[in-house]
Design a protein around this motif. Structure first.
Motif, PDB file in Angstrom:
ATOM      1  N   GLU A   4       0.792  -1.259  -0.116  1.00  0.00           N
ATOM      2  CA  GLU A   4      -0.034   0.067   0.071  1.00  0.00           C
ATOM      3  C   GLU A   4       0.966   1.319  -0.027  1.00  0.00           C
ATOM      4  O   GLU A   4       0.710   2.089  -0.983  1.00  0.00           O
ATOM      5  CB  GLU A   4      -0.981  -0.029   1.315  1.00  0.00           C
ATOM      6  N   SER A   7       2.470   1.510  -3.258  1.00  0.00           N
ATOM      7  CA  SER A   7       1.457   2.155  -4.155  1.00  0.00           C
ATOM      8  C   SER A   7       1.200   3.805  -4.127  1.00  0.00           C
ATOM      9  O   SER A   7       1.018   4.328  -5.204  1.00  0.00           O
ATOM     10  CB  SER A   7       0.054   1.528  -3.888  1.00  0.00           C
ATOM     11  N   TYR A   8       1.413   4.118  -2.924  1.00  0.00           N
ATOM     12  CA  TYR A   8       1.086   5.690  -2.676  1.00  0.00           C
ATOM     13  C   TYR A   8       2.329   6.372  -3.375  1.00  0.00           C
ATOM     14  O   TYR A   8       2.304   7.494  -4.011  1.00  0.00           O
ATOM     15  CB  TYR A   8       0.861   5.960  -1.261  1.00  0.00           C
ATOM     16  N   LEU A  68      -3.366   2.779 -10.220  1.00  0.00           N
ATOM     17  CA  LEU A  68      -3.113   2.464  -8.947  1.00  0.00           C
ATOM     18  C   LEU A  68      -4.112   2.855  -7.933  1.00  0.00           C
ATOM     19  O   LEU A  68      -4.262   2.336  -6.974  1.00  0.00           O
ATOM     20  CB  LEU A  68      -1.715   2.915  -8.726  1.00  0.00           C
ATOM     21  N   GLY A  72      -5.822  -0.396  -7.689  1.00  0.00           N
ATOM     22  CA  GLY A  72      -4.842  -1.075  -6.872  1.00  0.00           C
ATOM     23  C   GLY A  72      -4.053  -1.959  -7.712  1.00  0.00           C
ATOM     24  O   GLY A  72      -4.115  -1.834  -8.890  1.00  0.00           O
ATOM     25  N   PRO A  73      -2.820  -2.520  -6.907  1.00  0.00           N
ATOM     26  CA  PRO A  73      -1.862  -3.029  -7.660  1.00  0.00           C
ATOM     27  C   PRO A  73      -1.853  -4.365  -7.917  1.00  0.00           C
ATOM     28  O   PRO A  73      -1.000  -4.998  -8.409  1.00  0.00           O
ATOM     29  CB  PRO A  73      -0.510  -2.651  -6.515  1.00  0.00           C
ATOM     30  N   SER A  75      -4.378  -6.135  -9.712  1.00  0.00           N
ATOM     31  CA  SER A  75      -5.058  -6.744 -10.812  1.00  0.00           C
ATOM     32  C   SER A  75      -4.197  -6.817 -11.966  1.00  0.00           C
ATOM     33  O   SER A  75      -3.260  -6.053 -12.357  1.00  0.00           O
ATOM     34  CB  SER A  75      -6.446  -5.933 -11.305  1.00  0.00           C
TER      35      SER A  75
END
Length: 134
Positions: A4, A7-8, A68, A72-73, A75
């Motif tokens: 997470e 991702s940020y 993202l 989200g990361p 898929s």
């Protein structure tokens, strides 16, 4: 939790690259005046290339960041987009490095460094986000 945070960071780097691409497009007038005695056709080609490079940076910064943020990361379509974006960023920045880094204008050099950082970050991020490595 680490994914997470990563991702940020990817979102933030994408926004930075997209903003730099926008700035790159806005300073084209100053860049074209650095050349003396060029024809109107040459000036138009220069402007077109400069704006296209800025638009490319904005797109390849915004698209992975948006994916993202919204999906989200984890898929597969996000992975594919991140991979293709990272390869495109690395290729364009490698072109700047291989064609004489110090001979280019400063905004192009800064853009190349940002593209390389973001492209490599996306590749490393993909390695850690890949479900095969869980």
């Amino acid at each position: 939790m680490a994914l997470e945070i990563a991702s940020y960071i990817g979102i933030a780097l994408g926004v930075i690259l997209a903003a730099w691409g926008l700035f790159h497009q806005l300073v084209v007038g100053g860049a074209v005046t650095a050349f003396r005695n060029i024809s109107e056709t040459e000036a138009r080609l220069f402007i077109m290339g400069w704006v296209a490079q800025g638009a490319f940076m904005s797109f390849t910064g915004f698209l992975p960041a948006a994916l993202l943020l919204f999906f989200g990361p984890l898929s597969a379509p996000v992975h594919t987009t991140l991979l293709l974006s990272s390869l495109a960023l690395i290729l364009l920045s490698a072109h700047v490095f291989l064609t004489g880094f110090h001979t280019h204008f400063k905004p192009i050099r800064i853009g190349a460094v940002l593209q390389m950082i973001y492209g490599v970050y996306l590749l490393v991020f993909l390695l850690f986000a890949n479900p095969l490595f869980d």
